[in-house]
Design an enzyme around this catalytic site. Structure first.
Site, PDB file in Angstrom:
ATOM      1  N   ASP A 130       0.817  -1.217   0.000  1.00 13.90           N
ATOM      2  CA  ASP A 130       0.000   0.000   0.000  1.00 13.90           C
ATOM      3  C   ASP A 130       0.848   1.264   0.000  1.00 13.90           C
ATOM      4  OD1 ASP A 130      -2.571   1.190  -0.051  1.00 13.90           O
ATOM      5  OD2 ASP A 130      -2.502   1.574   2.088  1.00 13.90           O
TER       6      ASP A 130
ATOM      7  N   SER B  24      -6.971   5.192  -0.256  1.00 12.19           N
ATOM      8  CA  SER B  24      -7.161   3.910  -0.936  1.00 12.19           C
ATOM      9  C   SER B  24      -8.652   3.579  -0.954  1.00 12.19           C
ATOM     10  CB  SER B  24      -6.400   2.806  -0.210  1.00 12.19           C
ATOM     11  OG  SER B  24      -5.019   3.101  -0.133  1.00 12.19           O
TER      12      SER B  24
ATOM     13  N   GLN C 146      -4.699  -1.268  -7.477  1.00  7.70           N
ATOM     14  CA  GLN C 146      -5.413  -0.414  -6.537  1.00  7.70           C
ATOM     15  C   GLN C 146      -6.032   0.763  -7.270  1.00  7.70           C
ATOM     16  OE1 GLN C 146      -3.895   2.705  -3.395  1.00  7.70           O
ATOM     17  NE2 GLN C 146      -3.830   0.693  -2.395  1.00  7.70           N
TER      18      GLN C 146
END
Length: 286
Positions: free
Chosen positions: A205, A229, A279
């Site tokens: 991430d 996110s 993502q």
């Protein structure tokens, strides 16, 4: 946190009931819980319900609400299926009985089959030639913007070495990709395959939306753009070790509707593809 063992301690959850676990948070410089932490803790919870030795091969998740750093997170695991080869788990993460995150994860027994992989970029500088975030802080401490300096000053269990150093004062658009070498700090011996996957999920991430921001760097930066996110998927292909640098190679095919999409591949230093990531994140001009 400044070592792999500190990170593992954060990821490892306390079991409170059958298929129910509790975790706590550490800040990485954001006022909210870091998405990679919730991802890794959710995978820890799901893995704890796998009793047949199957190995995580994919995860798909959505971030629904910002996580509060001071409130414990409760992870509730549903056993969706245990088939002949695959096991599926669904995890919900809650704070004050509000769901902040959901995840589905699939585990597979080890099998033999066909193999191929894409090649790692051949023109990437080696980590020995590059400056780490720590080096950048020490070298440019007096001229870094306060927000970037504060971010670099936070202790982390991972060292990052970007292959290209971007001057935040240039304000010019850049190609929509970024390549970053990563390495765990501290003792990385005796890590189980599950430990390594959970740590890699945490790391995945970091840096990924940078590729989407790069394409708009003449206008957009981390101060004037709201980012978060929205969803995160990951696929694990091969076992690996943390005793050397890993390359996180990321590109962004698209930004639209105040969202940025990025995908990345994680390689060992000698070019073995170990995982892929995708993502979509919020990129809303303030």
């Amino acid at each position: 946190m400044n070592s792999a063992q500190d990170l593992l301690q954060l990821i490892q959850l306390k079991q409170t009931e059958d298929n129910k676990f509790q975790g706590f948070s550490k800040s990485v410089g954001s006022p909210n819980v870091f998405g990679g932490q919730v991802l890794a803790q959710a995978i820890n919870a799901a893995t704890r319900t796998i009793t047949n030795g199957r190995i995580l091969h994919s995860l798909h998740s959505y971030f629904l609400e910002p996580g509060h750093l001071e409130i414990p997170i409760v992870y509730d695991v549903s056993v969706v299926r245990d088939g002949g080869s695959f096991s599926v788990r669904r995890v919900t993460a809650q704070q004050h009985k509000k769901i902040i995150f959901i995840l589905s994860a699939s585990f597979q027994r080890e099998e033999e089959g066909y193999e191929h992989q894409i090649e790692m970029k051949s023109n990437i500088k080696s980590p020995d030639e590059l400056m780490s975030w720590t080096d950048l802080l020490e070298t440019y401490r007096d001229v870094l913007p306060s927000r970037i300096k504060g971010f670099f000053e936070i202790e982390r269990p991972i060292e990052f070495k970007p292959t290209q150093i971007v001057n935040p004062f240039d304000e010019k658009d850049l190609p929509p990709f970024t390549d970053v070498w990563i390495k765990l700090k501290g003792d990385v011996s005796n890590l189980s395959r599950s430990d390594k996957q959970q740590i890699l999920t945490y790391i995945s991430d970091y840096n990924i939306l940078t590729a989407a921001m790069n394409r708009h760097a003449s206008k957009a930066n981390w101060n004037n753009t709201q980012t978060a996110s929205l969803d995160h998927s990951m696929w694990f292909f091969r076992d690996f070790d943390y005793d050397d640098w890993l390359l996180y190679s990321i590109e962004s095919p698209n930004t639209s509707n105040a969202r940025g999409f990025a995908k990345g591949n994680l390689f060992t230093r000698d070019g073995v593809l170990i995982a892929s990531v995708a993502q979509e994140g919020l990129m809303r001009p303030k």
